[in-house]
Design a protein around this motif. Structure first.
Motif, PDB file in Angstrom:
ATOM      1  N   THR A   2       0.439  -6.437  -6.979  1.00  0.00           N
ATOM      2  CA  THR A   2       0.898  -5.077  -7.260  1.00  0.00           C
ATOM      3  C   THR A   2      -0.229  -4.105  -6.924  1.00  0.00           C
ATOM      4  OG1 THR A   2       0.119  -5.170  -9.540  1.00  0.00           O
ATOM      5  CG2 THR A   2       2.424  -5.776  -9.166  1.00  0.00           C
TER       6      THR A   2
ATOM      7  N   ILE B 275      -1.424  -5.037  -2.872  1.00  0.00           N
ATOM      8  CA  ILE B 275      -0.175  -5.474  -2.235  1.00  0.00           C
ATOM      9  C   ILE B 275      -0.374  -5.923  -0.794  1.00  0.00           C
ATOM     10  CG2 ILE B 275       1.349  -4.105  -3.715  1.00  0.00           C
ATOM     11  CD1 ILE B 275       1.471  -2.043  -1.420  1.00  0.00           C
TER      12      ILE B 275
ATOM     13  N   THR C  45       7.593  -5.356  -4.965  1.00  0.00           N
ATOM     14  CA  THR C  45       6.847  -6.123  -5.968  1.00  0.00           C
ATOM     15  C   THR C  45       7.791  -6.576  -7.084  1.00  0.00           C
ATOM     16  OG1 THR C  45       6.289  -4.253  -7.379  1.00  0.00           O
ATOM     17  CG2 THR C  45       4.852  -4.649  -5.491  1.00  0.00           C
TER      18      THR C  45
ATOM     19  N   SER D 290       8.103  -5.385  -9.837  1.00  0.00           N
ATOM     20  CA  SER D 290       8.692  -4.240 -10.540  1.00  0.00           C
ATOM     21  C   SER D 290       9.513  -3.360  -9.606  1.00  0.00           C
ATOM     22  CB  SER D 290       7.590  -3.430 -11.213  1.00  0.00           C
ATOM     23  OG  SER D 290       6.643  -3.015 -10.257  1.00  0.00           O
TER      24      SER D 290
ATOM     25  N   GLU E 227       7.255  -0.378  -4.374  1.00  0.00           N
ATOM     26  CA  GLU E 227       6.028   0.262  -4.839  1.00  0.00           C
ATOM     27  C   GLU E 227       5.333   0.945  -3.667  1.00  0.00           C
ATOM     28  OE1 GLU E 227       2.066  -1.065  -7.351  1.00  0.00           O
ATOM     29  OE2 GLU E 227       3.847  -2.317  -7.469  1.00  0.00           O
TER      30      GLU E 227
END
Lengths: 104, 328
Positions: free
Chosen positions: B199, B203, B233, B235, B238
């Motif tokens: 992250t 990345i 990612t 989440s 990103e």
């Protein structure tokens, strides 16, 4: 020693030979002149040089360090190329003698 | 050790050229004996004048010289001249008056004799005032070496600007578009394995895209410009800025991205929107810039990548980016 590294063969490091310099500095050479620039001027200075404004006067702080054990009196001068103009309001300087560290 | 401080005033003269490196030498004399001088490299920059390569509304290459009146009274700009190698070009100003704090852009056509790495000097001549000089470099690549970014409204269905990679497990199509608000970089990656375990600033070590941008065409600036990244990612999509335009490490960014994965088609599409407001001194009305794209891939055995242009993966070097124009 950490690990089990064993060094064999000839070392790449050469022994340091003690040398004695015959160079004698004059009292003037024991004065160090250093220019100091602010953060804005230092940004990107490695690639482009210290950045000065072309729109007004820039102040460059110059520090003179005296390594002699007597006071030094003299005059400062500055010049630049690319058409830059320099001015020193008080070029006459007296630098106090170098104070020895007060060892016990 | 004792010391004293002395202030040295340095100001530009009528012959000082902005952007050119010079030396400032400071020395001291003690009874006829000299101390070793201090020498520093200095470069001038001016709010009064800036200049950079642009495409005019007519699609011609020009140097846009912008005069800003930094005085407290109106100033009349009597002429703007530019020297490109041996060729001198005069741009008409019709004696324009520039109010305090205001700016006047003047486009100086780049002569056809100017090729890669032609140095130029621009002079602003103001009535009753100093002559202001600035300098720069222009590169005019051949037409087939320039990539076109079309209007954002036409990005879907537009042919890619470039295709990189031929391996069955990894290839990518790069498409560029623009609006008045942002440059949009669309990268469609054919990748048999989608893998991103990192992250934020890390990345780049997994499946992701890096985009670097610099003002002007490649070779016109020593700056590596800004660098952004996007990834899918854990989440979600990103966006990160690795480096801002002033060379600082990135923190927050207004850039946005969408990243979608189609496992059945083995395709990952990255669409990054990079706002011009964050890319200054690049601006949409300049109609040109330098761009490089890196597609990172990690199938579990470590990172590999595809590159459209250079200057990202090894040395950060905008001279290896691609020349891009913003077309209507």
């Amino acid at each position: 020693m950490h690990g089990a590294q064993v060094v064999t063969g000839k070392s790449a490091l050469r022994p340091v030979k003690s040398t004695r310099s015959s160079l004698t500095l004059t009292p003037a050479q024991r004065v160090v002149v250093a220019q100091h620039y602010g953060d804005a001027a230092r940004a990107g200075s490695k690639a482009q040089g210290y950045r000065l404004s072309g729109d007004g006067a820039n102040t460059v702080d110059v520090q003179l360090y005296n390594l002699n054990d007597v006071p030094m009196t003299g005059s400062l001068h500055a010049d630049a190329d690319n058409g830059w103009r320099t001015a020193i309001a008080q070029p006459q300087v007296t630098i106090p003698r170098c104070r020895r560290w007060p060892w016990p | 050790m004792s010391s004293v401080a002395v202030a040295v005033k340095v100001s530009a003269g009528p012959d000082t050229v902005m952007g050119v490196r010079g030396e400032l030498r400071v020395g001291a004399d003690f009874g006829g004996r000299k101390a070793s001088p201090s020498v520093a490299e200095i470069t001038g920059s001016s709010l009064t004048g800036t200049a950079g390569h642009v495409l005019t509304t007519g699609g011609k290459h020009a140097v846009r010289a912008v005069y800003t009146n930094t005085t407290d009274r109106p100033t009349r700009l009597s002429a703007v001249t530019a020297q490109f190698g041996e060729k001198r070009v005069i741009a008409p100003t019709r004696g324009a008056t520039v109010q305090p704090g205001e700016s006047l852009p003047v486009d100086v056509p780049i002569p056809g004799t100017a090729k890669d790495g032609t140095d130029y000097r621009v002079r602003f001549v103001t009535v009753g005032d100093a002559v202001h000089r600035i300098t720069g470099t222009v590169s005019v690549p051949s037409v087939d070496a320039i990539t076109r970014a079309g209007p954002l409204a036409q990005i879907d269905g537009a042919p890619p600007a470039a295709s990189v990679g031929k391996a069955p497990g990894l290839s990518a199509d790069v498409t560029l578009a623009w609006s008045q608000e942002a440059l949009v970089v669309d990268v469609c990656v054919a990748d048999d394995v989608q893998r991103q375990t990192f992250t934020g600033q890390n990345i780049w070590q997994g499946d992701s895209v890096q985009v670097a941008l610099a003002p002007g065409f490649p070779g016109e600036t020593v700056s590596a410009g800004a660098e952004y990244g996007a990834a899918l990612t854990s989440s979600g999509a990103e966006s990160v800025v690795f480096r801002t335009m002033d060379g600082s490490p990135g923190t927050r960014t207004a850039a946005t991205s969408t990243v979608t994965r189609d496992d059945s088609a083995n395709r990952t599409r990255y669409r990054m929107s990079l706002p011009w407001a964050e890319l200054a001194p690049i601006a949409a009305d300049q109609r040109l810039l330098s761009v490089s794209v890196l597609v990172n891939d990690d199938d579990g055995g470590g990172r590999s990548f595809l590159a459209w242009g250079g200057g990202i993966s090894h040395a950060k070097d905008s001279g290896q980016y691609n020349a891009v124009t913003l077309a209507d």
